[in-house]
Design a protein around this motif. Structure first.
Motif, PDB file in Angstrom:
ATOM      1  N   UNK A 196       0.783  -1.222   0.000  1.00  0.00           N
ATOM      2  CA  UNK A 196       0.000   0.000   0.000  1.00  0.00           C
ATOM      3  C   UNK A 196       0.813   1.269   0.000  1.00  0.00           C
ATOM      4  N   UNK A 197       0.105   2.379   0.170  1.00  0.00           N
ATOM      5  CA  UNK A 197       0.702   3.705   0.182  1.00  0.00           C
ATOM      6  C   UNK A 197       0.131   4.518   1.334  1.00  0.00           C
ATOM      7  N   UNK A 198       0.985   5.309   1.952  1.00  0.00           N
ATOM      8  CA  UNK A 198       0.574   6.262   2.979  1.00  0.00           C
ATOM      9  C   UNK A 198       0.793   7.661   2.423  1.00  0.00           C
ATOM     10  N   UNK A 199      -0.218   8.494   2.495  1.00  0.00           N
ATOM     11  CA  UNK A 199      -0.131   9.852   1.964  1.00  0.00           C
ATOM     12  C   UNK A 199      -0.192  10.858   3.115  1.00  0.00           C
ATOM     13  N   UNK A 200       0.814  11.750   3.154  1.00  0.00           N
ATOM     14  CA  UNK A 200       0.907  12.760   4.211  1.00  0.00           C
ATOM     15  C   UNK A 200       1.139  14.115   3.551  1.00  0.00           C
ATOM     16  N   UNK A 201       0.088  14.778   3.094  1.00  0.00           N
ATOM     17  CA  UNK A 201       0.251  16.038   2.345  1.00  0.00           C
ATOM     18  C   UNK A 201       0.998  17.120   3.122  1.00  0.00           C
ATOM     19  N   UNK A 202       0.809  17.165   4.439  1.00  0.00           N
ATOM     20  CA  UNK A 202       1.447  18.209   5.240  1.00  0.00           C
ATOM     21  C   UNK A 202       2.884  17.929   5.597  1.00  0.00           C
ATOM     22  N   UNK A 203       3.409  16.760   5.198  1.00  0.00           N
ATOM     23  CA  UNK A 203       4.797  16.429   5.497  1.00  0.00           C
ATOM     24  C   UNK A 203       4.942  15.609   6.763  1.00  0.00           C
ATOM     25  N   UNK A 204       6.029  14.841   6.809  1.00  0.00           N
ATOM     26  CA  UNK A 204       6.319  13.972   7.951  1.00  0.00           C
ATOM     27  C   UNK A 204       7.589  14.447   8.637  1.00  0.00           C
ATOM     28  N   UNK A 205       7.556  14.487   9.980  1.00  0.00           N
ATOM     29  CA  UNK A 205       8.746  14.795  10.756  1.00  0.00           C
ATOM     30  C   UNK A 205       8.716  13.968  12.025  1.00  0.00           C
ATOM     31  N   UNK A 206       9.862  13.776  12.610  1.00  0.00           N
ATOM     32  CA  UNK A 206       9.936  13.019  13.854  1.00  0.00           C
ATOM     33  C   UNK A 206      11.211  13.401  14.575  1.00  0.00           C
ATOM     34  N   UNK A 207      11.264  13.175  15.869  1.00  0.00           N
ATOM     35  CA  UNK A 207      12.471  13.479  16.629  1.00  0.00           C
ATOM     36  C   UNK A 207      13.413  12.289  16.543  1.00  0.00           C
ATOM     37  N   UNK A 208      14.453  12.454  15.759  1.00  0.00           N
ATOM     38  CA  UNK A 208      15.445  11.400  15.521  1.00  0.00           C
ATOM     39  C   UNK A 208      16.816  12.036  15.702  1.00  0.00           C
ATOM     40  N   UNK A 209      17.346  12.064  16.933  1.00  0.00           N
ATOM     41  CA  UNK A 209      18.558  12.855  17.224  1.00  0.00           C
ATOM     42  C   UNK A 209      19.720  12.527  16.296  1.00  0.00           C
ATOM     43  N   UNK A 210      20.283  13.604  15.746  1.00  0.00           N
ATOM     44  CA  UNK A 210      21.434  13.472  14.865  1.00  0.00           C
ATOM     45  C   UNK A 210      22.594  14.319  15.355  1.00  0.00           C
ATOM     46  N   UNK A 211      22.292  15.505  15.814  1.00  0.00           N
ATOM     47  CA  UNK A 211      23.325  16.391  16.344  1.00  0.00           C
ATOM     48  C   UNK A 211      22.685  17.258  17.411  1.00  0.00           C
ATOM     49  N   UNK A 212      23.498  18.026  18.082  1.00  0.00           N
ATOM     50  CA  UNK A 212      22.987  18.755  19.243  1.00  0.00           C
ATOM     51  C   UNK A 212      21.964  19.815  18.861  1.00  0.00           C
ATOM     52  N   UNK A 213      22.134  20.451  17.708  1.00  0.00           N
ATOM     53  CA  UNK A 213      21.274  21.583  17.364  1.00  0.00           C
ATOM     54  C   UNK A 213      20.347  21.302  16.184  1.00  0.00           C
ATOM     55  N   UNK A 214      20.384  20.103  15.648  1.00  0.00           N
ATOM     56  CA  UNK A 214      19.499  19.816  14.525  1.00  0.00           C
ATOM     57  C   UNK A 214      18.964  18.398  14.653  1.00  0.00           C
ATOM     58  N   UNK A 215      17.656  18.240  14.553  1.00  0.00           N
ATOM     59  CA  UNK A 215      17.028  16.932  14.650  1.00  0.00           C
ATOM     60  C   UNK A 215      16.745  16.443  13.239  1.00  0.00           C
ATOM     61  N   UNK A 216      17.484  15.423  12.805  1.00  0.00           N
ATOM     62  CA  UNK A 216      17.385  14.942  11.431  1.00  0.00           C
ATOM     63  C   UNK A 216      16.380  13.805  11.323  1.00  0.00           C
TER      64      UNK A 216
END
Length: 359
Positions: A13-33
């Protein structure tokens, strides 16, 4: 005990998210990638591609399954531990593992949530569950990444008039001035902290670099103390990534699931879309609202289609049979883990103990 009919099938199947997807996935101290996987694109070039982690999909469905059973049975779980057992798959037993294959099958029969989604301890055994959900990746590997973040505006500085119209207090003007002063000082300390960190990053390793980092931490501490002691708007300190794609391709597979477990999964998918149709974080900022559809790869041509806050559309003879089978046994399910604890006590004491599971 008569063996239950089991189901093995795959749904694409497919998941549609018109408003965009984001999540807290720590990558560095000042930016969550965003979470990323390495893949080969259509040109044969290795690239990093953002994806929706399967555990975020699975966690939403599992909690919706628990909610559906509790609502339909009309009785709450007995305590918080039982909630974590049901909704997260926690371990409610202690000591040596006790149980047999028959114990496991019986536990699975009376607790379809753990049977379907897995548990850290079912009859003394680790179980991964009978539904396997794939990570969702952008369709055709086509996607756009953006960033957001920054400081939330504070009404004391942005629109004090709105406060004056709603608040009646003889110290209002003094209070507003205090809030403005706090925000201004917090902004000043934030700039000094960032400047110190930039300067430290340019220095070679050594005492001077460490001293500059210590200076930055001191500014950070002062800034946080200002916020902690006063009821002002907290800023979004980090910057976050989000991804937009035409859709995200995903699939899930049922391996030897009972009809009741399949029925529960279908109810859970519908419950999730009707009550909490969001994936990822920052839904208050408009991210994560989804719609989705799946189709079976088998001959039955079963389909699932969900739209936010609407009843799901589910077709297929097998699916109808599964939902009916689940509903037929509804009053007999015990997802609280109390039966697990009763079994444990009975086995360790060497004697029978009354079960809390309905007959």
């Amino acid at each position: 005990m008569k063996a239950s009919k089991t189901v093995t099938m795959k749904m694409h199947g497919h998941i549609r998210i018109p408003g965009g997807f984001t999540t807290q996935w720590p990558n560095s101290r000042r930016e969550i990638a965003l979470p990323r996987i390495k893949t080969v694109n259509q040109q044969g070039i290795l690239e990093e591609m953002p994806f929706i982690p399967s555990q975020q999909i699975k966690a939403g469905w599992r909690r919706s399954a628990v909610q559906y059973i509790v609502e339909q049975q009309g009785r709450c779980l007995p305590d918080v531990n039982s909630y974590y057992y049901a909704a997260v798959g926690g371990d409610l037993t202690t000591g040596a593992a006790v149980g047999s294959i028959l114990d496991y099958q019986e536990a699975r029969r009376r607790d379809p949530v753990s049977g379907l989604f897995g548990s850290s301890n079912i009859a003394g055994k680790m179980s991964a569950g009978h539904v396997i959900i794939q990570n969702a990746i952008p369709k055709d590997h086509q996607f756009v990444i953006g960033k957001f973040g920054g400081t939330r505006a504070d009404d004391a500085m942005r629109d004090p008039q709105s406060i004056m119209e709603l608040v009646s207090h003889e110290t209002l003007e003094a209070d507003l001035q205090e809030k403005r002063a706090i925000n201004q000082e917090r902004t000043r300390l934030s700039h000094l902290e960032k400047q110190a960190r930039r300067e430290a990053a340019k220095l070679p390793a050594g005492e001077e670099k460490e001293a500059k980092f210590a200076e930055a931490k001191a500014y950070e501490k002062q800034r946080k103390e200002l916020t902690d002691e006063n009821a002002v708007s907290h800023p979004l300190e980090d910057r976050f990534e989000y991804v937009v794609a035409e859709s995200f391709e995903t699939s899930f597979t049922l391996l030897h699931a009972t009809l009741e477990e399949l029925g529960l999964l279908l109810h859970a998918i519908g419950q999730d879309a009707m009550n909490n149709p969001y994936l990822g974080g920052h839904k208050a900022l408009g991210f994560g609202e989804y719609s989705a559809s799946w189709q079976s790869t088998g001959k039955d041509n079963a389909t699932i289609s969900v739209t936010p806050f609407e009843a799901p559309k589910i077709t297929g003879t097998l699916f109808e049979e599964a939902m009916a089978a689940f509903t037929e046994r509804l009053d007999q399910y015990d997802i609280s883990g109390t039966a697990q604890r009763s079994d444990k006590k009975s086995a360790t004491k060497g004697g029978p103990e009354a079960s809390t599971t309905p007959a």
